[in-house]
Scaffold this motif. Structure first.
Motif, PDB file in Angstrom:
ATOM      1  N   LYS A 112     -11.794  -3.979  18.368  1.00 64.04           N
ATOM      2  CA  LYS A 112     -13.120  -3.473  18.752  1.00 64.04           C
ATOM      3  C   LYS A 112     -14.217  -4.315  18.102  1.00 64.04           C
ATOM      4  CE  LYS A 112     -13.638   0.890  19.333  1.00 64.04           C
ATOM      5  NZ  LYS A 112     -13.754   2.350  19.146  1.00 64.04           N
ATOM      6  N   TYR A 121     -23.062  -5.800  22.207  1.00 62.25           N
ATOM      7  CA  TYR A 121     -22.956  -4.375  22.508  1.00 62.25           C
ATOM      8  C   TYR A 121     -23.871  -3.938  23.658  1.00 62.25           C
ATOM      9  CZ  TYR A 121     -20.206  -4.072  18.263  1.00 62.25           C
ATOM     10  OH  TYR A 121     -19.218  -4.235  17.323  1.00 62.25           O
ATOM     11  N   HIS A 219     -18.336  -2.146  28.101  1.00 61.74           N
ATOM     12  CA  HIS A 219     -18.938  -2.001  26.778  1.00 61.74           C
ATOM     13  C   HIS A 219     -17.790  -1.835  25.779  1.00 61.74           C
ATOM     14  CE1 HIS A 219     -21.227  -0.051  23.457  1.00 61.74           C
ATOM     15  NE2 HIS A 219     -22.210  -0.791  23.905  1.00 61.74           N
ATOM     16  N   SER A 221     -17.368   0.320  23.631  1.00 61.34           N
ATOM     17  CA  SER A 221     -17.010   1.735  23.531  1.00 61.34           C
ATOM     18  C   SER A 221     -16.127   2.202  24.680  1.00 61.34           C
ATOM     19  CB  SER A 221     -18.273   2.602  23.479  1.00 61.34           C
ATOM     20  OG  SER A 221     -19.008   2.488  24.693  1.00 61.34           O
ATOM     21  N   PHE A 224     -12.707   3.955  24.276  1.00 62.62           N
ATOM     22  CA  PHE A 224     -12.483   5.382  24.042  1.00 62.62           C
ATOM     23  C   PHE A 224     -11.581   5.986  25.109  1.00 62.62           C
ATOM     24  CE2 PHE A 224     -13.833   9.887  24.482  1.00 62.62           C
ATOM     25  CZ  PHE A 224     -13.444  10.332  23.228  1.00 62.62           C
TER      26      PHE A 224
END
Length: 295
Positions: A112, A121, A219, A221, A224
């Protein structure tokens, strides 16, 4: 009123089926590694996101035609998966399973950070290879991206099923997953199968990441999603490839229905509610092999 209810139900179910198809592919990667090595890979979501960003690099940043970009992405992610097993997990053979799992957690954090370091980001978008205008069919509004995801995921899942059933490498992977000692006696290279399992799992994750980013955004994230796939793996059974596929589809559809009727906040926790329920009712999953230890 009843007609409108069923129309909304089908609409939400269809969208959930597209998301569930991605969950199934990512869950398939989890199960491939677990069956071969008994390791539950907590970095699968990061491998998924890394694969999508590598594809973004080839398509958007250096402008390679999309077909060749996909092929290069799969080669690159297979190599990353193979090297991951070679560098991080082969030295851990014989170590306590908790130590190996912690290595996957550390790998998750490392990947990550690496993604953020290389691409930043900001939210990014992969170019769509299908028309973006929705299609109306039988009163339902169907996104071409969702429809393409369902069809492509179905083809890929069928292809992997044939690979495991008919190819020598696939049969070898199944044999190692069933009994490593017997596989060694039969002349199967267990070390080779371990590396292949990680390579195939990384490619599957990359395919899921590309599909997801084509429907939403790209992204760091996005990884997740790997956490949200855990309930699908547990629902289907940790050691069941058909279970991973079915579990992913069920979680995707139920999650989307919950979001449509109960709100977005409920949607985010639905998969974990399913996880808790399955662990309480059927901890080995729908298709998992129940192990009984006699003392």
């Amino acid at each position: 009123m009843a007609g409108e209810f069923f129309s909304n139900l089908l609409q939400l179910g269809l969208s959930g089926l597209a998301v569930g198809s991605i969950y199934s592919l990512v869950a398939l990667g989890f199960v491939i590694i677990y069956k071969a090595t008994d390791v539950f890979n907590f970095a699968q979501g990061e491998l998924m996101t890394l694969g999508a960003f590598i594809c973004y690099f080839f398509v958007v940043q250096i402008h390679i035609p999309i077909f060749w970009a996909f092929l290069l992405t799969f080669v690159a992610t297979a190599l990353i998966g193979f090297l991951t097993e070679e560098l991080f997990f082969r030295p851990m053979v014989g170590e306590p399973i908790f130590s190996v799992i912690m290595v996957t957690v550390g790998l998750s954090v490392f990947l990550k950070g690496l993604i953020g370091l290389c691409w930043g980001y900001m939210f990014r978008k992969l170019p769509s290879v299908v028309p973006e205008a929705p299609v109306s069919f039988a009163g339902l509004i169907i996104s071409p991206a969702h429809l393409a995801t369902i069809v492509l995921a179905g083809i890929l899942i069928l292809g992997f099923a044939c690979f495991f059933k008919f190819s020598n490498l696939g049969i070898g992977m199944r044999a190692v997953a069933n009994d490593q000692d017997a596989s060694l006696l039969m002349g199967i290279s267990v070390r080779k199968i371990f590396g292949l399992s990680w390579a195939v799992s990384a490619v599957v994750a990359a395919i899921g990441g590309i599909m997801l980013s084509s429907m939403t955004y790209l992204h760091p994230s996005s990884s997740f999603v790997g956490i949200k796939v855990f309930p699908a793996v547990v629902l289907g059974g940790l050691d069941s490839i058909p279970g991973a596929i079915v579990g992913g589809l069920i979680v995707g559809v139920v999650e989307n229905l919950a979001g449509g009727y109960l709100g977005g906040d409920v949607k985010e926790i639905t998969s974990f509610v399913i996880l808790i329920a399955i662990l309480m009712i059927k901890p080995y999953g729908l298709f998992g092999k129940e192990e009984i230890e006699r003392v």
